[in-house]
Design a protein around this motif. Sequence first.
Motif, PDB file in Angstrom:
ATOM      1  N   VAL A 153       0.840  -1.201   0.000  1.00 21.52           N
ATOM      2  CA  VAL A 153       0.000   0.000   0.000  1.00 21.52           C
ATOM      3  C   VAL A 153       0.874   1.250   0.000  1.00 21.52           C
ATOM      4  O   VAL A 153       1.766   1.380   0.826  1.00 21.52           O
ATOM      5  N   VAL A 155       0.430   5.280   0.314  1.00 21.25           N
ATOM      6  CA  VAL A 155      -0.410   6.466   0.491  1.00 21.25           C
ATOM      7  C   VAL A 155       0.369   7.603  -0.152  1.00 21.25           C
ATOM      8  O   VAL A 155       1.465   7.943   0.282  1.00 21.25           O
ATOM      9  N   PHE A 187      -8.137   8.801  -0.873  1.00 21.77           N
ATOM     10  CA  PHE A 187      -7.562   8.879   0.468  1.00 21.77           C
ATOM     11  C   PHE A 187      -8.698   9.169   1.447  1.00 21.77           C
ATOM     12  O   PHE A 187      -9.523  10.044   1.206  1.00 21.77           O
TER      13      PHE A 187
HETATM   14  P1  AMP Z   1      -2.672  -2.027   4.631  1.00 19.65           P
HETATM   15  O1  AMP Z   1      -1.304  -2.460   4.209  1.00 19.65           O
HETATM   16  O2  AMP Z   1      -3.759  -2.418   3.713  1.00 19.65           O
HETATM   17  O3  AMP Z   1      -2.885  -2.348   6.092  1.00 19.65           O
HETATM   18  O4  AMP Z   1      -2.675  -0.445   4.596  1.00 19.65           O
HETATM   19  C1  AMP Z   1      -1.676   0.223   5.257  1.00 19.65           C
HETATM   20  C2  AMP Z   1      -2.170   1.520   5.784  1.00 19.65           C
HETATM   21  O5  AMP Z   1      -2.337   2.440   4.725  1.00 19.65           O
HETATM   22  C3  AMP Z   1      -3.514   1.507   6.477  1.00 19.65           C
HETATM   23  O6  AMP Z   1      -3.456   1.050   7.789  1.00 19.65           O
HETATM   24  C4  AMP Z   1      -3.866   2.983   6.414  1.00 19.65           C
HETATM   25  O7  AMP Z   1      -3.163   3.687   7.415  1.00 19.65           O
HETATM   26  C5  AMP Z   1      -3.305   3.387   5.090  1.00 19.65           C
HETATM   27  N1  AMP Z   1      -4.378   3.421   4.076  1.00 19.65           N
HETATM   28  C6  AMP Z   1      -4.752   2.429   3.254  1.00 19.65           C
HETATM   29  N2  AMP Z   1      -5.767   2.829   2.471  1.00 19.65           N
HETATM   30  C7  AMP Z   1      -6.047   4.097   2.813  1.00 19.65           C
HETATM   31  C8  AMP Z   1      -6.996   5.068   2.357  1.00 19.65           C
HETATM   32  N3  AMP Z   1      -7.859   4.824   1.368  1.00 19.65           N
HETATM   33  N4  AMP Z   1      -6.976   6.287   2.950  1.00 19.65           N
HETATM   34  C9  AMP Z   1      -6.104   6.578   3.921  1.00 19.65           C
HETATM   35  N5  AMP Z   1      -5.186   5.715   4.384  1.00 19.65           N
HETATM   36  C10 AMP Z   1      -5.147   4.483   3.837  1.00 19.65           C
END
Ligand code: AMP
Length: 425
Positions: A153, A155, A187
Amino acid sequence: MKVLVVGGGGREHALCWAIAASPLCEALYCAPGNAGIAKEATCVPIPAEDVEGLLAFARAEAIDFVVVGPEAPLVAGLIDRLSDAGIKAFGPSAAAAELEGSKGFMKDLCAANGIPTARYRRFTEPEAAKAFARELGAPVVVKADGLAAGKGVTVCPDLETAEGAIDEALVGGRFGAAGAEVVVEDFLDGEEVSFFALVDGTTALPLASAQDHKAAFDGDRGPNTGGMGAYSPAPIVTPELEARIMAEIVGPTAEALQAMGRPYRGVLFAGLMISPEGDPKVVEFNVRFGDPECEVLVTRLMSDLLPALVATAEGQLSHLTLRWLDSAAISVVVATKGYPGAYEKDSVIRGLDTAGADENVEIFHAGTASNEAGETLATGGRVLAVTATAPSLAEAQTKAYTAIDLLDWPEGFCRRDIGWRALGG
Ligand code: AMP
Ligand code: GLY
């Protein structure tokens, strides 16, 4: 009951700690486990991803119940293989685990069922993905579709970063097959919470609320990690908000999977963003307990965990209620300096017994091994999850840091502000 826990992190240590205390547990094994888990369970050197090896072990030892900690074996179909062999297990089937295994699948499921989440589209073509990122405007989020060890992911504060992330996944092949497709999404602004519910196919039972700290350094700064600490309860999750999350997110997700012929059995972990207006939206679904959220949940659970996991696997959750301690819990991760980047392995950790002497402190091991001299070595990035319970979160925080200060491990570091949101710091 002979129980096998799969995994070797802090989450699995916490699960083993709780399961070992159950009068129903006659023998406890953990694959592969770690030096801390070895105090609760017999560790067997089978990697958590080795589906065939785990199946063969469960058969040979006549294991009655398998509890799977991490997502990879779930997505790879461990539960399906065990159930074909007539072995009862806690965790979703591969078909249901796609909720974590494919971000595109999860987003489509939300969209088709009116479950609130960020606006998105799925792409395999970089130019189309970039055009959509421009349409959404920065900040924007780019996600590899598949499992990418927590690194998939990005951001993106600006469109340049987004274009880079899209190219890395779709052109550069940074995540291999897991990044051959990306999700580009809006976001979401707000406060993140980790929401857990046991789901037995049809019935969903919420667990206590928790919140983790993903950034490596104090003040929520620095690179993202698997989680540097967690606390429970999370004051932002009021009873009203919990009811909304169950009605608007957890319930509809379980119903949708049931209707698709992929009934979800296991713990559903919804990563949520609570908007400034107080509305919950799904950031991601995970098909397992969070780590270190699991550590704070099990230390607050008064009920026996093992029958709850069995009831989930057997579709008997409607008969179950769980009791929680009124007290608060906090878990502070102590990591090897350098994490989440490169770090040295095999430094010696001393002072564990002294640090863990308080009866309300549990030191869960996340990445440790024992050497021949009986010393404890740090073998991972996240190494310990020092977990304390106390009547208030402030007292639990003091207890956790007092314990950490008794450790003798110069190669380790931790955040000093775990719990700050709830403590108004
Ligand atoms: P993940 O690896 O899917 O756990 O995502 C990692 C982190 O990215 C999440 O815990 C959020 O802090 C951030 N994140 C993911 N998607 C979004 C989004 N659409 N908007 C804001 N922060 C996001
Ligand atoms: N602590 C967040 C996770 O386990 O994904």
